[in-house]
Design an enzyme around this catalytic site. Structure first.
Site, short mmCIF file in Angstrom:
data_model
loop_
_atom_site.label_atom_id
_atom_site.label_comp_id
_atom_site.label_asym_id
_atom_site.label_seq_id
_atom_site.Cartn_x
_atom_site.Cartn_y
_atom_site.Cartn_z
N PHE A 41 0.89 -1.17 0.00
CA PHE A 41 0.00 0.00 0.00
C PHE A 41 0.92 1.21 0.00
O PHE A 41 1.20 1.80 1.06
CB PHE A 41 -0.90 -0.02 1.25
CG PHE A 41 -1.87 -1.17 1.27
CD1 PHE A 41 -3.11 -1.07 0.63
CD2 PHE A 41 -1.56 -2.35 1.92
CE1 PHE A 41 -4.00 -2.14 0.64
CE2 PHE A 41 -2.45 -3.41 1.94
CZ PHE A 41 -3.67 -3.31 1.30
N PHE A 89 2.99 1.35 3.77
CA PHE A 89 3.27 0.05 4.38
C PHE A 89 2.94 -1.08 3.43
O PHE A 89 2.26 -0.88 2.41
CB PHE A 89 2.51 -0.12 5.71
CG PHE A 89 1.05 -0.46 5.56
CD1 PHE A 89 0.64 -1.79 5.48
CD2 PHE A 89 0.10 0.54 5.51
CE1 PHE A 89 -0.70 -2.10 5.35
CE2 PHE A 89 -1.26 0.23 5.38
CZ PHE A 89 -1.66 -1.10 5.30
N VAL A 97 1.35 -11.32 3.50
CA VAL A 97 0.16 -12.17 3.56
C VAL A 97 0.52 -13.63 3.84
O VAL A 97 -0.02 -14.25 4.75
CB VAL A 97 -0.64 -12.04 2.24
CG1 VAL A 97 -1.95 -12.80 2.35
CG2 VAL A 97 -0.91 -10.58 1.91
N LEU A 150 3.60 -5.00 7.88
CA LEU A 150 2.63 -5.49 8.85
C LEU A 150 2.28 -6.91 8.46
O LEU A 150 2.24 -7.24 7.26
CB LEU A 150 1.35 -4.64 8.83
CG LEU A 150 1.44 -3.23 9.41
CD1 LEU A 150 0.11 -2.51 9.20
CD2 LEU A 150 1.78 -3.25 10.89
N ILE A 209 -5.84 -3.95 5.75
CA ILE A 209 -5.27 -5.29 5.82
C ILE A 209 -6.31 -6.30 6.33
O ILE A 209 -7.25 -5.94 7.02
CB ILE A 209 -3.98 -5.34 6.69
CG1 ILE A 209 -4.27 -4.98 8.13
CG2 ILE A 209 -2.91 -4.43 6.12
CD1 ILE A 209 -3.07 -5.24 9.03
N1 ACO Z 1 9.25 -20.59 15.53
C1 ACO Z 1 10.34 -20.04 16.11
N2 ACO Z 1 11.48 -19.81 15.46
C2 ACO Z 1 11.54 -20.18 14.16
C3 ACO Z 1 10.46 -20.77 13.48
C4 ACO Z 1 9.28 -20.96 14.23
N3 ACO Z 1 8.20 -21.51 13.68
N4 ACO Z 1 10.83 -21.01 12.20
C5 ACO Z 1 12.10 -20.60 12.09
N5 ACO Z 1 12.50 -20.11 13.26
C6 ACO Z 1 13.78 -19.56 13.58
C7 ACO Z 1 14.96 -20.41 13.18
O1 ACO Z 1 15.29 -21.36 14.17
C8 ACO Z 1 16.03 -19.39 13.02
O2 ACO Z 1 16.53 -18.98 14.28
P1 ACO Z 1 18.11 -18.81 14.54
O3 ACO Z 1 18.57 -17.82 13.51
O4 ACO Z 1 18.19 -18.31 15.92
O5 ACO Z 1 18.68 -20.17 14.34
C9 ACO Z 1 15.26 -18.20 12.45
O6 ACO Z 1 13.91 -18.37 12.83
C10 ACO Z 1 15.31 -18.09 10.95
O7 ACO Z 1 15.45 -19.35 10.37
P2 ACO Z 1 15.54 -19.51 8.81
O8 ACO Z 1 16.27 -20.78 8.51
O9 ACO Z 1 16.09 -18.28 8.22
O10 ACO Z 1 14.02 -19.62 8.40
P3 ACO Z 1 13.31 -20.76 7.55
O11 ACO Z 1 13.96 -20.91 6.24
O12 ACO Z 1 13.15 -21.98 8.37
O13 ACO Z 1 11.89 -20.10 7.30
C11 ACO Z 1 9.60 -20.00 8.04
C12 ACO Z 1 11.08 -19.71 8.38
C13 ACO Z 1 9.25 -19.23 6.77
C14 ACO Z 1 8.72 -19.51 9.18
C15 ACO Z 1 9.47 -21.51 7.82
O14 ACO Z 1 9.82 -22.16 9.01
C16 ACO Z 1 8.09 -21.98 7.40
O15 ACO Z 1 7.78 -21.99 6.23
N6 ACO Z 1 7.24 -22.35 8.37
C17 ACO Z 1 5.92 -22.89 8.07
C18 ACO Z 1 4.99 -21.83 7.51
C19 ACO Z 1 4.77 -20.70 8.48
O16 ACO Z 1 4.55 -20.90 9.65
N7 ACO Z 1 4.80 -19.46 7.94
C20 ACO Z 1 4.53 -18.26 8.65
C21 ACO Z 1 3.06 -18.14 8.86
S1 ACO Z 1 2.54 -16.50 9.23
C22 ACO Z 1 2.42 -15.74 7.74
O17 ACO Z 1 2.64 -16.32 6.74
C23 ACO Z 1 2.09 -14.29 7.71
#
Ligand code: ACO
Length: 326
Positions: free
Chosen positions: A126, A131, A135, A169, A200
Site C-alpha cells: 500500500f 506500508f 500475507v 505489517l 489489511i
Molecule cells: N518458531 C520459532 N522460530 C523459528 C520458526 C518458528 N516456527 N521457524 C524458524 N525459526 C527460527 C529459526 O530457528 C532461526 O533462528 P536462529 O537464527 O536463531 O537459528 C530463524 O527463525 C530463521 O530461520 P531460517 O532458517 O532463516 O528460516 P526458515 O527458512 O526456516 O523459514 C519460516 C522460516 C518461513 C517460518 C518456515 O519455518 C516456514 O515456512 N514455516 C511454516 C509456515 C509458516 O509458519 N509461515 C509463517 C506463517 S505466518 C504468515 O505467513 C504471515
C-alpha cells in the site's frame, strides 16, 4: 560505509590507519587463524548468501497482471508458490491462497532453486499508506532452518527500501511469532491504526506484528557489515593497547572503603585515549541547569507542559517566551 562510520566515532583516527586495519582483516595471510567460513557465530543468513553468490538460488519479485503479458515462467513459479503456501499453511483454505497469489495487486518474492520455487513471501504494497502487508510467508519443509527464511525477508526489506515503503505489517501464526521476532518484527506497531485499519486482512488467532525499516541499511549485507565493523574496532583496540607500554598498578582505593571515584582520576586513562563525556550540544532541547533552578522558569515550563497535554484552561500566551524550552 565502514570507513565513514569509524571516522565519525573516532574522530582522531587517520584514514590511513583505518585503511591499514581494513586491509589487514581483509587479507587472510595477515590474519592468524582466519575465521572459518561458517564459524559457530556465523549469521543465520550466511549459508544462503553464499548459495546465492554461487548461483544455486535466486530471488525474484513476481506477480500476475491483467494488463501486461505474464510470462509462462512467472505463471509456473506462481503455481509452485501456491503449492508451497498451501502445504506450509494448512489452515488457510487453498482457494483463498490461490486467489491472493494470482491477484494482480499482490506480489510474491520467490526463492528459486533449480528453477523451482522453494519458498516465498506473498505481499501487498500500500504505497500511498507507506506500508506493506505480508500475507503468506513460507519455505518448503526440507529447506527450512537453513537461513532461507531470513535471507528472503532481507531481500524483501531491501526491495521495500528501494521503493521507499518502510513499514511491514503481518498477522503471524502462533508458531511463526518466533521467526518474525528474529526478523525484527514486534507486536508493538509503530504505525497509527488509522493508516492500516480497513486495508489489511484480519486473521483469527493470529497476532498483528510490525517492522519498521531503516532506509540507511542494506539488509542483505547487514550482518556482514556489523561483523566487519566489530573486527575493525577489535583491531583498533589491539593497536592502541600495543602502543601503551606503561602498566599501572591496580586501584586500591575501593579496598579502603571508597565507593566511587571520578573516571579521569584513574591513572593512565587519558593516555589510553579517554576524553571524558561529550559536552551536550548548544542546540540541545533540554533546559540548562540554571533554568531548572530558577522557580519562575520552572513554573513557565510546567505551564507549557500542561498546555501541551491538552489542559484547555491553561493560558499558553502567559508563558514567558524567554524561558520556554525551545
Ligand atoms: N518458531 C520459532 N522460530 C523459528 C520458526 C518458528 N516456527 N521457524 C524458524 N525459526 C527460527 C529459526 O530457528 C532461526 O533462528 P536462529 O537464527 O536463531 O537459528 C530463524 O527463525 C530463521 O530461520 P531460517 O532458517 O532463516 O528460516 P526458515 O527458512 O526456516 O523459514 C519460516 C522460516 C518461513 C517460518 C518456515 O519455518 C516456514 O515456512 N514455516 C511454516 C509456515 C509458516 O509458519 N509461515 C509463517 C506463517 S505466518 C504468515 O505467513 C504471515
Amino acid at each position: 560505509m565502514i570507513n565513514k562510520r569509524i571516522k565519525i566515532e573516532t574522530e582522531d583516527l587517520g584514514e590511513e590507519t583505518v585503511a591499514e586495519v581494513v586491509a589487514t582483516i581483509t587479507d587472510p595471510r595477515k590474519m592468524i587463524g582466519p575465521e572459518v567460513l561458517f564459524s559457530e557465530n556465523a549469521a543465520r543468513d550466511e549459508a544462503a548468501k553464499l548459495e546465492e553468490r554461487k548461483g544455486n538460488i535466486e530471488f525474484h519479485v513476481i506477480g500476475n497482471s491483467l494488463t501486461q503479458k505474464v510470462s509462462k515462467q512467472t505463471m509456473l513459479w506462481l503455481i509452485g508458490l501456491q503449492n508451497v503456501f498451501s502445504h506450509q499453511l494448512p489452515r488457510m483454505p487453498k482457494d483463498y491462497i490461490t486467489r491472493l497469489v494470482f491477484d494482480p495487486k499482490h506480489c510474491t518474492l520467490a526463492l528459486i532453486k533449480e528453477n523451482r520455487p522453494i519458498g516465498g513471501i506473498c505481499f501487498r504494497m500500500f504505497a500511498a499508506q507507506g506500508f506493506t502487508e505480508i500475507v503468506f510467508c513460507a519455505v518448503t519443509s526440507n529447506e527450512q532452518v537453513k537461513g532461507y527464511g531470513t535471507h528472503m525477508m532481507n531481500h524483501l526489506k531491501d526491495y521495500h527500501v528501494k521503493n521507499n515503503v518502510l513499514h511491514f505489517l503481518t498477522f503471524a501464526d502462533e508458531f511463526a511469532i518466533g521467526y518474525f521476532k528474529k526478523q525484527g518484527f514486534s507486536k508493538d506497531i509503530q504505525l497509527s491504526r488509522s493508516v492500516y485499519q480497513g486495508y489489511i486482512k484480519d486473521y483469527e488467532g493470529a497476532t498483528l506484528m510490525g517492522c519498521e525499516l531503516n532506509p540507511n541499511i542494506v539488509y542483505t549485507e547487514f550482518t556482514a557489515v556489523i561483523r566487519r565493523q566489530k573486527e575493525i574496532i577489535k583491531k583498533l583496540i589491539e593497536r592502541k593497547q600495543s602502543e601503551i607500554r606503561k602498566v599501572h598498578p591496580g586501584l586500591t582505593c575501593f579496598r579502603d572503603g571508597v565507593r566511587e571515584i571520578p573516571i579521569e582520576s584513574i591513572p593512565g586513562i587519558r593516555e589510553a585515549g579517554w576524553k571524558g563525556p561529550a559536552t551536550p550540544s548548544r542546540s540541545s532541547r533540554s533546559p540548562t541547569h540554571e533554568q531548572q533552578q530558577d522557580p519562575e522558569c520552572l513554573h513557565s515550563m510546567l505551564k507549557t507542559l500542561l498546555c501541551n497535554v491538552g489542559q484547555e484552561s491553561c493560558c499558553c500566551l502567559a508563558v514567558s517566551s524567554s524561558c520556554r524550552p525551545k
